[in-house]
Design a protein around this motif. Structure first.
Motif, PDB file in Angstrom:
ATOM      1  N   GLU A  53      -6.581  -9.640  25.341  1.00 19.84           N
ATOM      2  CA  GLU A  53      -5.941  -9.073  24.229  1.00 19.84           C
ATOM      3  C   GLU A  53      -4.414  -8.842  24.416  1.00 19.84           C
ATOM      4  OE1 GLU A  53      -6.885  -8.793  21.058  1.00 19.84           O
ATOM      5  OE2 GLU A  53      -9.006  -9.507  21.513  1.00 19.84           O
ATOM      6  N   ASN A  54      -4.385  -8.472  25.869  1.00 24.16           N
ATOM      7  CA  ASN A  54      -2.782  -8.087  26.094  1.00 24.16           C
ATOM      8  C   ASN A  54      -2.938  -8.056  27.840  1.00 24.16           C
ATOM      9  OD1 ASN A  54      -3.731  -5.411  27.207  1.00 24.16           O
ATOM     10  ND2 ASN A  54      -4.018  -4.982  25.077  1.00 24.16           N
ATOM     11  N   LEU A  55      -2.010  -7.939  28.413  1.00 29.16           N
ATOM     12  CA  LEU A  55      -1.653  -7.888  29.744  1.00 29.16           C
ATOM     13  C   LEU A  55      -1.511  -6.789  30.439  1.00 29.16           C
ATOM     14  CD1 LEU A  55       1.236 -10.807  29.957  1.00 29.16           C
ATOM     15  CD2 LEU A  55      -1.110 -11.309  30.025  1.00 29.16           C
ATOM     16  N   LYS A  56      -2.046  -5.579  29.849  1.00 28.40           N
ATOM     17  CA  LYS A  56      -1.936  -4.278  30.386  1.00 28.40           C
ATOM     18  C   LYS A  56      -2.693  -4.139  31.800  1.00 28.40           C
ATOM     19  CE  LYS A  56      -1.288  -1.738  26.091  1.00 28.40           C
ATOM     20  NZ  LYS A  56      -1.616  -0.651  24.848  1.00 28.40           N
ATOM     21  N   ASP A  57      -4.010  -4.915  31.887  1.00 33.87           N
ATOM     22  CA  ASP A  57      -4.924  -4.533  33.019  1.00 33.87           C
ATOM     23  C   ASP A  57      -4.499  -6.258  33.790  1.00 33.87           C
ATOM     24  OD1 ASP A  57      -5.810  -2.309  32.119  1.00 33.87           O
ATOM     25  OD2 ASP A  57      -7.557  -3.361  30.844  1.00 33.87           O
ATOM     26  N   LEU A  58      -3.619  -6.983  33.627  1.00 29.55           N
ATOM     27  CA  LEU A  58      -3.346  -7.860  34.659  1.00 29.55           C
ATOM     28  C   LEU A  58      -3.246  -7.838  36.051  1.00 29.55           C
ATOM     29  CD1 LEU A  58      -3.108 -11.101  34.329  1.00 29.55           C
ATOM     30  CD2 LEU A  58      -0.632 -10.784  34.049  1.00 29.55           C
ATOM     31  N   ALA A  59      -2.193  -6.520  36.202  1.00 33.31           N
ATOM     32  CA  ALA A  59      -2.061  -6.459  37.820  1.00 33.31           C
ATOM     33  C   ALA A  59      -3.380  -6.013  38.521  1.00 33.31           C
ATOM     34  CB  ALA A  59      -0.935  -5.218  37.955  1.00 33.31           C
ATOM     35  N   ALA A  79       7.143  -8.533  22.633  1.00 26.89           N
ATOM     36  CA  ALA A  79       8.322  -7.875  23.659  1.00 26.89           C
ATOM     37  C   ALA A  79       7.521  -6.973  24.587  1.00 26.89           C
ATOM     38  CB  ALA A  79       9.343  -6.917  22.909  1.00 26.89           C
ATOM     39  N   GLU A  80       6.355  -6.400  24.392  1.00 33.39           N
ATOM     40  CA  GLU A  80       5.484  -5.619  25.245  1.00 33.39           C
ATOM     41  C   GLU A  80       5.046  -6.361  26.407  1.00 33.39           C
ATOM     42  OE1 GLU A  80       1.746  -2.666  25.453  1.00 33.39           O
ATOM     43  OE2 GLU A  80       2.288  -3.678  23.570  1.00 33.39           O
ATOM     44  N   MET A  81       4.705  -7.751  26.062  1.00 35.06           N
ATOM     45  CA  MET A  81       4.070  -8.584  27.103  1.00 35.06           C
ATOM     46  C   MET A  81       5.113  -9.008  28.075  1.00 35.06           C
ATOM     47  SD  MET A  81       2.525 -12.470  26.432  1.00 35.06           S
ATOM     48  CE  MET A  81       4.165 -13.031  25.782  1.00 35.06           C
ATOM     49  N   PHE A  82       6.211  -8.957  27.851  1.00 35.81           N
ATOM     50  CA  PHE A  82       7.309  -9.229  28.891  1.00 35.81           C
ATOM     51  C   PHE A  82       7.824  -7.989  29.335  1.00 35.81           C
ATOM     52  CE2 PHE A  82       7.816 -12.797  25.732  1.00 35.81           C
ATOM     53  CZ  PHE A  82       7.773 -13.919  26.613  1.00 35.81           C
ATOM     54  N   ASP A  83       7.551  -6.927  28.922  1.00 34.69           N
ATOM     55  CA  ASP A  83       8.008  -5.691  29.660  1.00 34.69           C
ATOM     56  C   ASP A  83       6.927  -5.537  30.545  1.00 34.69           C
ATOM     57  OD1 ASP A  83      10.214  -5.032  28.168  1.00 34.69           O
ATOM     58  OD2 ASP A  83       8.766  -3.896  26.768  1.00 34.69           O
ATOM     59  N   LYS A  93      14.285  -9.885  35.396  1.00 35.96           N
ATOM     60  CA  LYS A  93      14.957 -10.036  34.105  1.00 35.96           C
ATOM     61  C   LYS A  93      15.374 -11.401  33.804  1.00 35.96           C
ATOM     62  CE  LYS A  93      15.780  -5.187  32.944  1.00 35.96           C
ATOM     63  NZ  LYS A  93      16.669  -4.266  32.683  1.00 35.96           N
ATOM     64  N   LEU A  94      16.137 -12.091  34.755  1.00 40.03           N
ATOM     65  CA  LEU A  94      16.749 -13.367  34.583  1.00 40.03           C
ATOM     66  C   LEU A  94      15.775 -14.272  34.341  1.00 40.03           C
ATOM     67  CD1 LEU A  94      19.778 -13.177  37.016  1.00 40.03           C
ATOM     68  CD2 LEU A  94      19.973 -12.916  34.496  1.00 40.03           C
ATOM     69  N   VAL A  95      14.590 -14.071  35.179  1.00 38.64           N
ATOM     70  CA  VAL A  95      13.532 -15.138  34.919  1.00 38.64           C
ATOM     71  C   VAL A  95      12.733 -14.867  33.695  1.00 38.64           C
ATOM     72  CG1 VAL A  95      11.052 -15.727  35.865  1.00 38.64           C
ATOM     73  CG2 VAL A  95      13.183 -15.241  37.534  1.00 38.64           C
ATOM     74  N   LEU A  96      12.776 -13.760  33.127  1.00 34.72           N
ATOM     75  CA  LEU A  96      12.151 -13.505  31.700  1.00 34.72           C
ATOM     76  C   LEU A  96      13.194 -14.189  30.906  1.00 34.72           C
ATOM     77  CD1 LEU A  96      11.012  -9.912  32.392  1.00 34.72           C
ATOM     78  CD2 LEU A  96       9.547 -12.149  32.245  1.00 34.72           C
ATOM     79  N   GLU A  97      14.399 -13.815  30.893  1.00 34.04           N
ATOM     80  CA  GLU A  97      15.261 -14.601  30.049  1.00 34.04           C
ATOM     81  C   GLU A  97      15.260 -16.117  29.930  1.00 34.04           C
ATOM     82  OE1 GLU A  97      20.325 -15.032  29.246  1.00 34.04           O
ATOM     83  OE2 GLU A  97      19.414 -13.997  30.997  1.00 34.04           O
ATOM     84  N   ASP A  98      15.050 -16.738  31.140  1.00 38.56           N
ATOM     85  CA  ASP A  98      14.999 -18.132  31.050  1.00 38.56           C
ATOM     86  C   ASP A  98      13.466 -18.764  30.423  1.00 38.56           C
ATOM     87  OD1 ASP A  98      17.216 -18.458  32.492  1.00 38.56           O
ATOM     88  OD2 ASP A  98      16.386 -18.564  34.426  1.00 38.56           O
ATOM     89  N   ILE A  99      12.397 -17.686  30.431  1.00 39.06           N
ATOM     90  CA  ILE A  99      11.186 -18.061  30.025  1.00 39.06           C
ATOM     91  C   ILE A  99      11.331 -18.103  28.284  1.00 39.06           C
ATOM     92  CG2 ILE A  99       9.002 -17.373  29.604  1.00 39.06           C
ATOM     93  CD1 ILE A  99       8.978 -16.303  32.499  1.00 39.06           C
ATOM     94  N   THR A 100      12.374 -17.239  27.968  1.00 41.49           N
ATOM     95  CA  THR A 100      12.193 -16.974  26.324  1.00 41.49           C
ATOM     96  C   THR A 100      13.262 -17.961  25.789  1.00 41.49           C
ATOM     97  OG1 THR A 100      13.613 -15.200  26.717  1.00 41.49           O
ATOM     98  CG2 THR A 100      11.268 -14.755  26.562  1.00 41.49           C
TER      99      THR A 100
END
Length: 372
Positions: A53-59, A79-83, A93-100
């Motif tokens: 459902e989300n990435l909250k437990d991914l780690a 936006a929560e997913m990238f946070d 953050k630069l990687v997340l920018e390149d992804i989006t």
């Protein structure tokens, strides 16, 4: 269904920051799709796939080192997913920018605890328009995260290999899964080029049969698409070469052995693209030559017809002046006028002379080979 224009299709593929925007800003488009997250969990003995459902437990999930994970994310509408990716997995953050911001060229970037890579996924839609989408990779020691802004992909063969469990795909680690996906993307380039090669063969047959204006348009469309795939394949080759030269412990020597094969495939694609570009250019040149020859043939026929009628028109023009040899009032003889106007059977004689001139001209043109 209305077909999208080329500019509309291009706009849907790229999200662009405004000038002056701070670096590292995650870009979420208003039309971004809701994320669909699929978790593939595997090791030598087992494989399972499930939705998240989300990435909250991914780690917490990725902390289990007895498994290798592939987290497949489609859709950037959260936006929560990238946070979470930035906070829990320490993604820059630069990687997340390149992804989006999905107009990145294929590349490889190494960080302390992960490797970031970008590939361009090319697909042909139902109307045979080329879709150029970005697929981003985040590689860790036991996990691979792939991110894409649309739902369509060409990775079903990789999923089938994971289910079958044959070969090295379950045992060679997360870097091997990244290789398998990149190799599958490169193989898709071969399929697309094969489709265009068949279309160019059909266009060549149409050229020999009955050339029309649509041939030039169809060939030009393929040529433009070939330029697009060339812009993708060259940096893709450079990226694979960077992987081969990488000293990151996250990319194993076993994976590099297979990456070398994908690198060779990329070189073959570049060669095929150049060959097809030459064929498309020659098809356009041939079309223009055929049209030019056809125009020359038409002009030749018109020239022959004009050449035949020029002397006939000359004769008709002379006797159409109607200068009488005598004054109709006084009966006085008019010197240097046309006595033939009142010649018996003059009309018939004129037709015979004009017909004879025309026949002699046709015979002359035929002997000179103008009718061949």
């Amino acid at each position: 269904m209305n077909k999208k224009s080329r500019s509309q299709r291009k706009k849907n593929n790229y999200g662009v920051h405004k000038a002056g925007t701070s670096p590292g800003l995650v870009y979420i488009d208003d039309t971004a799709l809701e994320p669909v997250i699929t978790l593939h969990q595997l090791n030598e003995k087992s494989y399972q796939s499930r939705k998240l459902e989300n990435l909250k437990d991914l780690a917490k999930i990725l902390s289990d080192k007895s498994y290798t994970f592939w987290v497949d994310i489609k859709g950037f509408g959260s936006a929560e997913m990238f946070d979470i990716l930035g906070r829990d997995l320490n993604i820059n953050k630069l990687v997340l920018e390149d992804i989006t911001v999905t107009y990145q060229r294929p590349k490889l970037e190494e960080y302390d605890n992960y490797v970031f890579a970008v590939s361009r996924m090319l697909l042909l839609d139902e109307d045979k328009h080329l879709q150029n989408d970005q697929l981003s990779f985040i590689l860790t020691d036991n996990a691979l995260i792939t991110l894409k802004d649309s739902y369509a992909d060409c990775l079903e063969p990789v999923r089938q290999r994971l289910e079958a469990g044959k070969g090295n795909i379950r045992t060679a680690g997360s870097s091997y899964i990244m290789y398998a996906i990149m190799d599958n993307i490169v193989d898709t380039y071969f399929e697309i080029l094969g489709t265009w090669s068949e279309e160019l063969d059909q266009i060549e047959d149409r050229l020999m049969d009955k050339p029309d204006r649509s041939i030039m348009y169809d060939t030009q469309l393929i040529k433009r698409n070939l330029i697009n795939i060339r812009r993708v394949s060259w940096p893709e080759r450079d990226k694979l070469n960077d992987i081969l030269r990488s000293e990151s412990p996250l990319i194993t020597d076993q994976t590099k052995l297979f990456i070398r094969d994908a690198y060779d495939h990329c070189i073959q694609i570049i060669d095929i693209v150049e060959s097809l570009k030459e064929i498309s250019a020659s098809n356009i040149d041939m079309y223009l030559s055929l049209i030019s020859n056809r125009m020359n043939e038409i002009m030749k026929v018109l020239t022959i017809i004009s050449s035949i009628f020029i002397p006939l028109t000359f004769i008709a023009g002379i006797y159409g002046m109607n200068f009488a040899d005598r004054d109709p009032v006084t009966g006085k003889l008019m010197p240097m006028n046309m006595p033939e106007l009142y010649e018996p059977h003059g009309y018939l004689y004129t037709w015979i002379i004009m017909g004879l001139i025309a026949v002699l001209q046709v015979i002359y043109f035929w002997r000179r080979g103008w009718f061949k």
